[in-house]
Scaffold this active site. Sequence first.
Site, PDB file in Angstrom:
ATOM      1  N   GLY A 102       9.142   8.323  11.455  1.00 18.02           N
ATOM      2  CA  GLY A 102      10.087   7.238  11.647  1.00 18.02           C
ATOM      3  C   GLY A 102      10.406   6.528  10.347  1.00 18.02           C
ATOM      4  O   GLY A 102      11.524   6.050  10.140  1.00 18.02           O
ATOM      5  N   CYS A 222       5.785  -1.241   9.336  1.00 13.93           N
ATOM      6  CA  CYS A 222       5.134  -0.031   8.832  1.00 13.93           C
ATOM      7  C   CYS A 222       3.628  -0.190   8.963  1.00 13.93           C
ATOM      8  O   CYS A 222       3.082  -1.274   8.746  1.00 13.93           O
ATOM      9  CB  CYS A 222       5.524   0.188   7.367  1.00 13.93           C
ATOM     10  SG  CYS A 222       4.641   1.554   6.583  1.00 13.93           S
ATOM     11  N   GLY A 223       2.951   0.893   9.294  1.00 15.40           N
ATOM     12  CA  GLY A 223       1.513   0.845   9.505  1.00 15.40           C
ATOM     13  C   GLY A 223       0.718   0.421   8.293  1.00 15.40           C
ATOM     14  O   GLY A 223      -0.454   0.041   8.417  1.00 15.40           O
ATOM     15  N   HIS A 224       1.306   0.495   7.106  1.00 13.82           N
ATOM     16  CA  HIS A 224       0.576   0.147   5.884  1.00 13.82           C
ATOM     17  C   HIS A 224       1.099  -1.135   5.256  1.00 13.82           C
ATOM     18  O   HIS A 224       0.902  -1.368   4.066  1.00 13.82           O
ATOM     19  CB  HIS A 224       0.634   1.316   4.901  1.00 13.82           C
ATOM     20  CG  HIS A 224      -0.125   2.504   5.391  1.00 13.82           C
ATOM     21  ND1 HIS A 224      -1.494   2.609   5.289  1.00 13.82           N
ATOM     22  CD2 HIS A 224       0.286   3.616   6.047  1.00 13.82           C
ATOM     23  CE1 HIS A 224      -1.886   3.739   5.839  1.00 13.82           C
ATOM     24  NE2 HIS A 224      -0.840   4.366   6.306  1.00 13.82           N
ATOM     25  N   ASN A 380      -3.249  10.326   9.641  1.00 14.23           N
ATOM     26  CA  ASN A 380      -2.230  10.186   8.610  1.00 14.23           C
ATOM     27  C   ASN A 380      -2.878  10.199   7.229  1.00 14.23           C
ATOM     28  O   ASN A 380      -3.471   9.202   6.803  1.00 14.23           O
ATOM     29  CB  ASN A 380      -1.467   8.871   8.854  1.00 14.23           C
ATOM     30  CG  ASN A 380      -0.409   8.607   7.795  1.00 14.23           C
ATOM     31  OD1 ASN A 380      -0.132   9.447   6.944  1.00 14.23           O
ATOM     32  ND2 ASN A 380       0.184   7.429   7.851  1.00 14.23           N
ATOM     33  N   ASN A 381      -2.752  11.322   6.529  1.00 15.91           N
ATOM     34  CA  ASN A 381      -3.205  11.429   5.139  1.00 15.91           C
ATOM     35  C   ASN A 381      -2.123  10.791   4.260  1.00 15.91           C
ATOM     36  O   ASN A 381      -1.371  11.468   3.561  1.00 15.91           O
ATOM     37  CB  ASN A 381      -3.400  12.895   4.747  1.00 15.91           C
ATOM     38  CG  ASN A 381      -4.541  13.577   5.482  1.00 15.91           C
ATOM     39  OD1 ASN A 381      -5.381  14.216   4.866  1.00 15.91           O
ATOM     40  ND2 ASN A 381      -4.574  13.474   6.800  1.00 15.91           N
ATOM     41  N   PRO A 383       0.620   8.817   1.924  1.00 21.41           N
ATOM     42  CA  PRO A 383       0.930   8.528   0.519  1.00 21.41           C
ATOM     43  C   PRO A 383       0.818   7.044   0.197  1.00 21.41           C
ATOM     44  O   PRO A 383       0.895   6.661  -0.972  1.00 21.41           O
ATOM     45  CB  PRO A 383       2.384   9.001   0.369  1.00 21.41           C
ATOM     46  CG  PRO A 383       2.616   9.943   1.485  1.00 21.41           C
ATOM     47  CD  PRO A 383       1.768   9.423   2.614  1.00 21.41           C
ATOM     48  N   SER A 384       0.640   6.203   1.228  1.00 23.74           N
ATOM     49  CA  SER A 384       0.411   4.782   0.969  1.00 23.74           C
ATOM     50  C   SER A 384      -0.987   4.526   0.423  1.00 23.74           C
ATOM     51  O   SER A 384      -1.259   3.434  -0.085  1.00 23.74           O
ATOM     52  CB  SER A 384       0.612   3.971   2.262  1.00 23.74           C
ATOM     53  OG  SER A 384       1.955   3.998   2.677  1.00 23.74           O
TER      54      SER A 384
END
Length: 531
Positions: A102, A222-224, A380-381, A383-384
């Site tokens: 998403g 966003c999750g991060h 989720n590996n 990039p954040s």
Amino acid sequence: MTLYQDDIDAIRALKEQHGSAWDAVDPESVARMRAQNRFRTGLEIAQYTADIMRRDMAEYDDDSSLYTQSLGVWHGFIGQQKLISIKKHLKSTNKRYLYLSGWMVAALRSEFGPLPDQSMHEKTAVPALIEELYTFLRQADARELDLLFTQLDDARAAGDETAAEFIQSQIDNHETHVVPIIADIDAGFGNPEATYLLAKKMIEAGACAIQIENQVSDEKQCGHQDGKVTVPHEDFIAKLNAVRYAFLELGIDNGIIVARTDSLGAGLTQKLAVSREPGDLGDQYNGFLDVEEIAEDSLRDGDVIIRREGRLLRPKRLASNLYQFRPGTGEDRVVLDCITALRNGADLLWIETEKPHVEQIAGMMDRIRDAIPNAKLVYNNSPSFNWTLNFRQQAYDELAERGEDVSAYDRGDLMSPEYDDTELARRADEKIRSFQRDGSARAGIFHHLITLPTYHTAALSTDDLAKGYFGDEGMLAYVRGVQRREIREGIATVKHQNMAGSDIGDNHKEYFAGDAALKAGGQHNTMNQFS
């Protein structure tokens, strides 16, 4: 007889029924076109790929080394090239999927232009991208089979029956580029009815696995990033049900729901849960709230009060009208979220974490598996995460705990290139290399994905080319950095006309018009330079 030959024979029999009106129809050409168009609808794809995922989940339950992987993609061409590369280098697409992010739809596919990951993009863009991805994957099948058909014709023309038989077996046993897509529906884009309607469109486009998160739809983050707001369990269960009903209505009875919890980093809730009796889900959710005990005579107009065990508790309400959870409750909330989701129709879990740490993930999964032994994660590996810094710090901490001398390192500056050739950096890189294997063995991670890798690779490769082409290297930057590598490494796109379907089109023209066909692939086609 072979499957390919069976199809030719069946079409030949059909042609005979129609007599001279079908004289121009070549049964083998029809068989080839049918082979190149194996999947006729998105629902066929959804069922085919759901069966794959269910098989893979069962195999992982028996052997945790059999985990699955994917990379996030934002365009059909990127997904296509990924699968072509997998088949070229690894010879099989087995246990390799695609992930639809998403975040990347918002950043790259919205008509509004680049948007933050806050569910502001058009929700129709999500099923549109699923359909686009499968269009490109099906075209990859057609192209690969077209090359085999050409080889078969050449072998027959040369009278080489052994080669022809071998090529025909490759046609019969062709492995499709069509693989499962785990597709992000964010927080459902509205109420449960909106979630159901969008899930239907996603499934009809081919999605066999839908990932949904427990954030509130109209404040999704966003999750991060900070500011995440979760919903009570009953609200989330309604959306899990909406997705399941969409699968069942469309006949994909084994569709997969991935329930994501953002509770580890989410400190806020938009509303209090409904509690009907002590200890129920609503009571447990409210039990994590940051509250203060008050006396009845100190109540103010407009106060919201919870009564628990005879005490009056006032949840702390922010100026935004949101309520906050007590610090330090994140892991407990994650465990409750995951157990509840699995008990209410979810098939896989997703725990959004702030760092990649196997033992942190395993600590939560151990508690979840005490209640549901076959609980499995999609992880989720991201990039954040700064993977280099995180794992160098983990390596540093392990050395320090063993009493080894770490005085040569500054823990806060371990990203520095001066540490690249040190033993600590090598230890960290080995931990990164084995992270997926270790996470699957220790922490129940069935599926590893990178959400945004092709966003970053597109930017990096474009930067490399722009730096040289617009600088002193000129055309050499493209030739040395791109085309020469394509030729020598066998990258399919070096023949970009073929990649776009020109040869398939030529063959179709010949099927339809015979010798009168005007074809593009003759002796003056410059793509012949790459033969």
